[in-house]
Design a protein around this motif. Structure first.
Motif, PDB file in Angstrom:
ATOM      1  N   ILE A   1      14.704  25.404   8.149  1.00 11.90           N
ATOM      2  CA  ILE A   1      16.074  25.819   8.484  1.00 11.90           C
ATOM      3  C   ILE A   1      16.393  27.186   7.878  1.00 11.90           C
ATOM      4  N   GLY A   2      15.674  27.542   6.798  1.00 13.46           N
ATOM      5  CA  GLY A   2      15.803  28.905   6.267  1.00 13.46           C
ATOM      6  C   GLY A   2      15.263  29.925   7.259  1.00 13.46           C
ATOM      7  N   LEU A   3      14.193  29.514   7.947  1.00 19.51           N
ATOM      8  CA  LEU A   3      13.531  30.389   8.915  1.00 19.51           C
ATOM      9  C   LEU A   3      14.417  30.689  10.123  1.00 19.51           C
ATOM     10  N   MET A   4      15.218  29.717  10.532  1.00 20.31           N
ATOM     11  CA  MET A   4      16.011  29.875  11.758  1.00 20.31           C
ATOM     12  C   MET A   4      17.474  30.184  11.467  1.00 20.31           C
ATOM     13  N   ASP A   5      17.779  30.450  10.201  1.00 16.68           N
ATOM     14  CA  ASP A   5      19.160  30.627   9.780  1.00 16.68           C
ATOM     15  C   ASP A   5      19.609  32.068  10.007  1.00 16.68           C
ATOM     16  N   PRO A   6      20.570  32.303  10.914  1.00 17.51           N
ATOM     17  CA  PRO A   6      20.946  33.688  11.196  1.00 17.51           C
ATOM     18  C   PRO A   6      21.934  34.264  10.178  1.00 17.51           C
ATOM     19  N   ALA A   7      22.544  33.416   9.351  1.00 16.63           N
ATOM     20  CA  ALA A   7      23.687  33.887   8.552  1.00 16.63           C
ATOM     21  C   ALA A   7      23.287  34.510   7.221  1.00 16.63           C
ATOM     22  N   HIS A   8      22.038  34.339   6.786  1.00 21.19           N
ATOM     23  CA  HIS A   8      21.688  34.866   5.462  1.00 21.19           C
ATOM     24  C   HIS A   8      21.220  36.323   5.515  1.00 21.19           C
ATOM     25  N   GLY A   9      20.905  36.800   6.741  1.00 21.00           N
ATOM     26  CA  GLY A   9      20.346  38.151   6.882  1.00 21.00           C
ATOM     27  C   GLY A   9      21.105  39.226   6.116  1.00 21.00           C
ATOM     28  N   PRO A  10      22.422  39.365   6.364  1.00 17.36           N
ATOM     29  CA  PRO A  10      23.162  40.464   5.726  1.00 17.36           C
ATOM     30  C   PRO A  10      23.249  40.335   4.206  1.00 17.36           C
ATOM     31  N   PHE A  11      22.974  39.142   3.656  1.00 21.64           N
ATOM     32  CA  PHE A  11      23.099  38.948   2.211  1.00 21.64           C
ATOM     33  C   PHE A  11      21.751  38.984   1.512  1.00 21.64           C
ATOM     34  N   VAL A  12      20.744  38.416   2.176  1.00 21.65           N
ATOM     35  CA  VAL A  12      19.424  38.312   1.548  1.00 21.65           C
ATOM     36  C   VAL A  12      18.534  39.496   1.917  1.00 21.65           C
ATOM     37  N   HIS A  13      18.650  39.945   3.165  1.00 22.22           N
ATOM     38  CA  HIS A  13      17.743  41.005   3.633  1.00 22.22           C
ATOM     39  C   HIS A  13      18.445  42.352   3.727  1.00 22.22           C
ATOM     40  N   GLN A  14      19.310  42.627   2.765  1.00 19.03           N
ATOM     41  CA  GLN A  14      19.983  43.925   2.775  1.00 19.03           C
ATOM     42  C   GLN A  14      18.981  45.033   2.519  1.00 19.03           C
ATOM     43  N   ALA A  15      19.059  46.078   3.302  1.00 20.63           N
ATOM     44  CA  ALA A  15      18.238  47.266   3.091  1.00 20.63           C
ATOM     45  C   ALA A  15      18.850  48.370   3.929  1.00 20.63           C
ATOM     46  N   TRP A  16      18.743  49.580   3.456  1.00 26.85           N
ATOM     47  CA  TRP A  16      19.422  50.669   4.188  1.00 26.85           C
ATOM     48  C   TRP A  16      18.888  50.801   5.601  1.00 26.85           C
ATOM     49  N   TRP A  17      17.611  50.497   5.788  1.00 27.46           N
ATOM     50  CA  TRP A  17      17.005  50.679   7.111  1.00 27.46           C
ATOM     51  C   TRP A  17      17.185  49.443   7.978  1.00 27.46           C
ATOM     52  N   TRP A  18      17.744  48.380   7.434  1.00 26.17           N
ATOM     53  CA  TRP A  18      17.843  47.154   8.215  1.00 26.17           C
ATOM     54  C   TRP A  18      19.298  46.814   8.470  1.00 26.17           C
ATOM     55  N   ARG A  19      19.949  46.297   7.487  1.00 25.57           N
ATOM     56  CA  ARG A  19      21.346  45.923   7.673  1.00 25.57           C
ATOM     57  C   ARG A  19      21.972  45.662   6.312  1.00 25.57           C
ATOM     58  N   SER A  20      23.262  45.655   6.273  1.00 28.55           N
ATOM     59  CA  SER A  20      23.953  45.354   5.031  1.00 28.55           C
ATOM     60  C   SER A  20      25.115  44.449   5.367  1.00 28.55           C
ATOM     61  N   ARG A  21      25.811  43.986   4.330  1.00 32.17           N
ATOM     62  CA  ARG A  21      26.943  43.092   4.607  1.00 32.17           C
ATOM     63  C   ARG A  21      28.026  43.807   5.398  1.00 32.17           C
TER      64      ARG A  21
END
Ligand code: FES
Ligand SMILES: [Fe+2]
Length: 376
Positions: free
Chosen positions: A184-204
């Protein structure tokens, strides 16, 4: 918004059978080791679904997987010798056919012994090699051979590819959690902006409304082909390189596979992530990607080999920290559309177990195309 005491309250389902939470699914192929880890006459060890395995290759190079437990007195067969056809236990020298597990020889037997050693079997699992992995079909925990009336295992999973020449890369990580939390971590769309923050990817600050169409597919569900997320740099880059509009399709298929395909004109990138239960509290994430986008210019290779591990590390760290809380509390909330896919996963699992139990066809929990909306 709703709150579930258990992750799945499957209305209409009989109370007795488990809803599958925390259960590992039998009757599927799982990647045991990378192909490169199984070579020569060496015996390699792996664990899948808490079953210890010994893997190797016969003299023709074909891989095999036996339960790593001698039927005589449970000595791990992986300590023994392998001659390219039979595995010999290091304790009393019993020999077993590497593919079937059938006992070939018991050195202590006298010539007039009545014992039929060919009736003795070590557990054996169907084994196949695909996409740089050695896979085992985990039929049951003992590695019992399929009965004559049972269907043969389906072909081992294969990563879809769309041209003759392509590059391929593999990544892996251990996740200290149950298979359910890994998936469920793998398919979870809501953690991206918090866990995978990076200038080249996305931020909150880049959080925005998303609406994605989903449809049922056999044993899973598909996020229908759509234009990739506009707020992610790699997709912008892809559009810049290829000059073509890109579409992406994401499938989840039981027991543990997430496929993602990005197509832009004649260019494609195809990836698969699997979360494989090793033990009840430990999984392994395996990621494989193949692509034909600018094979002579290592931009995709850079993204996968440099940014990929960083992405996976972020997920691993989050799972490690989550495990501190899960020691005290195993309840979870599945909230609205952002957690709908997680809910479908539990429902698919329950439906699969139910169909295994009753012998009836699986009742698919996703009835038809549906649009999910969330912010990420
Ligand atoms: S324990 Fe394997 S031969 Fe005795
Ligand atoms: Fe993630």
């Amino acid at each position: 918004m709703y709150y579930d005491k258990r992750p799945l309250m499957n209305e209409g389902a009989p109370a007795k059978p488990t809803n599958g939470t925390g259960e590992m699914l039998w009757g599927f192929w799982y990647p045991a080791l990378r192909s490169s880890e199984v070579h020569g006459r060496k015996l390699a060890r792996a664990t899948l679904l808490e079953v210890p395995l010994v893997l190797g290759r016969d003299s023709a190079g074909k891989p095999f997987a036996l339960r790593d437990i001698c039927p005589h007195r449970a000595f791990p067969l992986s300590f023994g010798q392998f001659d390219g056809a039979s595995v010999e236990c290091a304790y009393h020298g019993w020999q077993f056919d590497a593919h079937t597990g059938q006992c070939r020889h018991i050195p202590s037997l006298t010539a007039d012994s009545k014992l039929k050693c060919e009736r003795i079997y070590a557990g054996a699992f169907p084994c196949a090699e695909r996409d740089g992995y050695v896979w085992a079909f985990m039929s049951n925990s003992e590695g019992r051979a399929a009965a004559a009336n049972e269907p043969a295992p389906p072909p081992a999973p294969e990563l879809p590819t769309f041209s003759e020449h392509y590059k391929i890369a593999h990544l892996a990580a251990d996740l200290p959690c149950s298979v359910d939390h890994g998936i469920i971590g793998l398919m979870d769309p809501a953690h991206g902006p918090f866990v995978h923050q990076a200038w080249w990817w996305r931020s909150r600050r880049s959080i925005r409304d998303k609406a994605k169409q989903f449809e049922p597919i056999p044993n899973g569900f598909r996020m229908s082909p759509h234009a990739p997320s506009a707020n992610s740099a790699p997709y912008k880059l892809l559009k810049f390189i290829t000059g073509e509009p890109a579409t992406t399709t994401i499938d989840f298929v039981l027991p543990n596979q997430r496929f993602e395909q990005i197509r832009a004109g004649k260019y494609w990138l195809s990836s698969r992530t699997t979360v494989t239960p090793i033990r009840r509290d430990l999984c392994r994430l395996d990621f494989v990607a193949a692509w034909n986008i600018l094979p002579w210019f290592p931009i995709v290779s850079f993204i996968i080999h440099v940014l990929g591990p960083r992405f996976i590390r972020q997920d691993t760290e989050v799972i490690e920290k989550q495990s501190l809380g899960l020691e005290h509390e195993d309840r979870m909330m599945l909230v609205d559309d952002a957690d709908r896919q997680a809910r479908w996963y539990f429902e698919l699992k329950a439906a699969h177990l139910e169909s295994q139990r009753t012998g009836q066809p699986m009742r698919h929990p996703v009835a038809g195309p549906v649009t999910l909306r969330w912010r990420s």
